[in-house]
Design a protein around this motif. Structure first.
Motif, short mmCIF file in Angstrom:
data_model
loop_
_atom_site.label_atom_id
_atom_site.label_comp_id
_atom_site.label_asym_id
_atom_site.label_seq_id
_atom_site.Cartn_x
_atom_site.Cartn_y
_atom_site.Cartn_z
N THR A 152 0.86 -1.19 0.00
CA THR A 152 0.00 0.00 0.00
C THR A 152 0.89 1.24 0.00
N VAL A 153 0.66 2.12 -0.95
CA VAL A 153 1.43 3.36 -1.08
C VAL A 153 0.45 4.53 -1.06
N THR A 154 0.98 5.74 -0.80
CA THR A 154 0.12 6.92 -0.68
C THR A 154 0.54 7.98 -1.68
N LEU A 155 -0.44 8.48 -2.41
CA LEU A 155 -0.26 9.55 -3.39
C LEU A 155 -0.93 10.81 -2.88
N THR A 156 -0.28 11.96 -3.07
CA THR A 156 -0.88 13.26 -2.72
C THR A 156 -0.74 14.22 -3.90
N GLY A 157 -1.73 15.11 -4.04
CA GLY A 157 -1.67 16.07 -5.14
C GLY A 157 -2.85 17.04 -5.13
N TRP A 158 -2.82 17.99 -6.08
CA TRP A 158 -3.81 19.07 -6.15
C TRP A 158 -4.66 19.01 -7.42
N GLY A 159 -5.06 17.85 -7.88
CA GLY A 159 -5.84 17.78 -9.12
C GLY A 159 -7.25 18.33 -8.96
N ASN A 175 -4.73 6.24 -1.05
CA ASN A 175 -3.93 5.02 -0.94
C ASN A 175 -4.13 4.16 -2.17
N LEU A 176 -3.03 3.63 -2.69
CA LEU A 176 -3.03 2.81 -3.90
C LEU A 176 -2.22 1.54 -3.64
N THR A 177 -2.19 0.65 -4.62
CA THR A 177 -1.49 -0.63 -4.48
C THR A 177 -0.45 -0.79 -5.58
N ILE A 178 0.77 -1.17 -5.20
CA ILE A 178 1.82 -1.48 -6.17
C ILE A 178 1.48 -2.79 -6.87
N PRO A 217 4.47 13.01 -5.22
CA PRO A 217 5.14 11.91 -4.53
C PRO A 217 4.26 10.69 -4.31
N LEU A 218 4.86 9.54 -4.50
CA LEU A 218 4.28 8.26 -4.11
C LEU A 218 5.12 7.76 -2.93
N MET A 219 4.48 7.60 -1.77
CA MET A 219 5.19 7.30 -0.53
C MET A 219 4.87 5.89 -0.04
N TRP A 220 5.89 5.23 0.46
CA TRP A 220 5.74 3.89 1.04
C TRP A 220 6.47 3.87 2.38
N GLU A 221 5.75 3.55 3.44
CA GLU A 221 6.30 3.51 4.79
C GLU A 221 7.03 4.82 5.12
N GLY A 222 6.43 5.93 4.70
CA GLY A 222 6.95 7.26 5.02
C GLY A 222 8.11 7.73 4.17
N LYS A 223 8.46 6.97 3.12
CA LYS A 223 9.60 7.33 2.28
C LYS A 223 9.19 7.37 0.81
N LEU A 224 9.90 8.20 0.03
CA LEU A 224 9.57 8.38 -1.38
C LEU A 224 10.02 7.19 -2.21
N VAL A 225 9.09 6.67 -3.04
CA VAL A 225 9.43 5.59 -3.97
C VAL A 225 9.09 5.93 -5.41
N GLY A 226 8.31 7.00 -5.64
CA GLY A 226 7.94 7.31 -7.01
C GLY A 226 7.46 8.73 -7.20
N LEU A 227 7.48 9.19 -8.47
CA LEU A 227 6.96 10.49 -8.88
C LEU A 227 5.99 10.26 -10.04
N VAL A 228 4.81 10.85 -9.97
CA VAL A 228 3.81 10.64 -11.02
C VAL A 228 4.39 10.99 -12.39
N ASN A 229 4.27 10.06 -13.35
CA ASN A 229 4.75 10.26 -14.71
C ASN A 229 3.62 10.32 -15.73
N TRP A 230 2.94 9.18 -15.95
CA TRP A 230 1.94 9.16 -17.03
C TRP A 230 0.92 8.04 -16.81
N GLY A 231 -0.14 8.08 -17.61
CA GLY A 231 -1.18 7.09 -17.52
C GLY A 231 -2.31 7.42 -18.47
N ARG A 232 -3.42 6.74 -18.34
CA ARG A 232 -4.60 7.00 -19.17
C ARG A 232 -5.59 7.81 -18.36
N ALA A 233 -6.14 8.85 -18.98
CA ALA A 233 -7.10 9.72 -18.28
C ALA A 233 -8.45 9.02 -18.17
#
Length: 264
Positions: A152-159, A175-178, A217-233
């Motif tokens: 389980t990872v956590t994403l935050t943003g201002w969309g 919260n999202l899932t890897i 940021p995509l965070m896992w256990e309080g640490k950064l593991v990813g940055l939003v890049n791309w996907g399908r709208a």
């Protein structure tokens, strides 16, 4: 339809521009939010920044690496000239900055969009003065460990809630899932835009990242593991892709004296 997750299309739809000052864009239909999220608690992500135009439009997010460096997606540093950007820190309310800074240098991965579009989509932005740290403004911690599939990872943003509406004022969280890399590639029919430098999330239809969340940021256990890049709208039942910051740790540390692509 695969899309980068920023807002530049609103202003430059269908235009081609010099890569040193912006990003070539195709016609894309975009939504504009963390789909399925909720408002974050005050101070929940003190490492998060809002990258805005100087006329105060939110276009991307990023994270604080130290007192003068921001980490974000590569296309966030290319979609506008850095002279037209400002960085907001220390707030959940993007209209009430804790501190406002201005970029004076942007460094994009030297293999950005190479060998395929969406590859190596990561950048560093240097700001013109030191960031003031407090309870609401802090350095992000980089994970040295890859989150396993099922984490389980956590994403935050201002969309924004819909493509026809402006971005939200207050920070959202979800919260999202890897999912496994090979599963991600298979769901995308082995799209060349998913490479070894990406990690993927998928939970359910109606949840995920979207435009305006780029660089976030995509965070896992309080640490950064990813940055939003791309996907399908957007939130349509397909995985979202993130620059894998564990994979790029060496680049993050060495880029100021090594692999550079200056865009200022």
């Amino acid at each position: 339809m695969a899309v980068r997750l920023s807002l530049i299309w609103l202003l430059l739809l269908g235009t081609s521009i010099d890569v040193t000052r912006g990003k070539r864009l195709d016609r894309k239909l975009l939504d504009n939010r963390i789909v399925g999220g909720q408002e974050a608690e005050d101070g929940a992500a003190p490492y998060q920044v809002s990258i805005q135009t100087t006329w105060k439009t939110h276009i991307c997010s990023g994270v604080i690496l130290n007192e003068q460096w921001i980490l974000t997606a590569g296309h966030c540093a290319l979609d506008f000239s850095i002279e037209d950007l400002r960085i907001i820190v220390g707030t959940n309310d993007r209209l009430e900055p804790g501190q406002t800074l201005f970029p004076d240098e942007a460094l994009v991965h030297c293999l950005y969009d190479i060998p395929y579009v969406y590859n190596n989509d990561i950048a560093l932005i240097h700001v013109n003065e030191s960031i003031i740290f407090n309870d609401r403004t802090q350095i992000v911690e980089l994970s040295r460990v890859q989150p396993p599939a099922g984490s389980t990872v956590t994403l935050t943003g201002w969309g924004a809630p819909e493509s026809s509406l402006p971005t939200v004022q207050y920070l959202q969280t979800l919260n999202l899932t890897i999912i496994a890399h090979e599963e991600c590639r298979e769901r995308w029919d082995f799209h060349d835009g998913i490479d070894v430098g990406h990690i993927c999330t998928f939970t359910r239809e109606g949840e995920g990242a979207c435009s305006g969340d780029s660089g976030g940021p995509l965070m896992w256990e309080g640490k950064l593991v990813g940055l939003v890049n791309w996907g399908r709208a957007c939130g349509v039942g397909m995985p979202d892709m993130y620059a894998n910051t564990v994979y790029y740790q060496d680049w993050i540390r060495r880029t100021r004296s090594g692999c550079k692509n200056r865009v200022n």
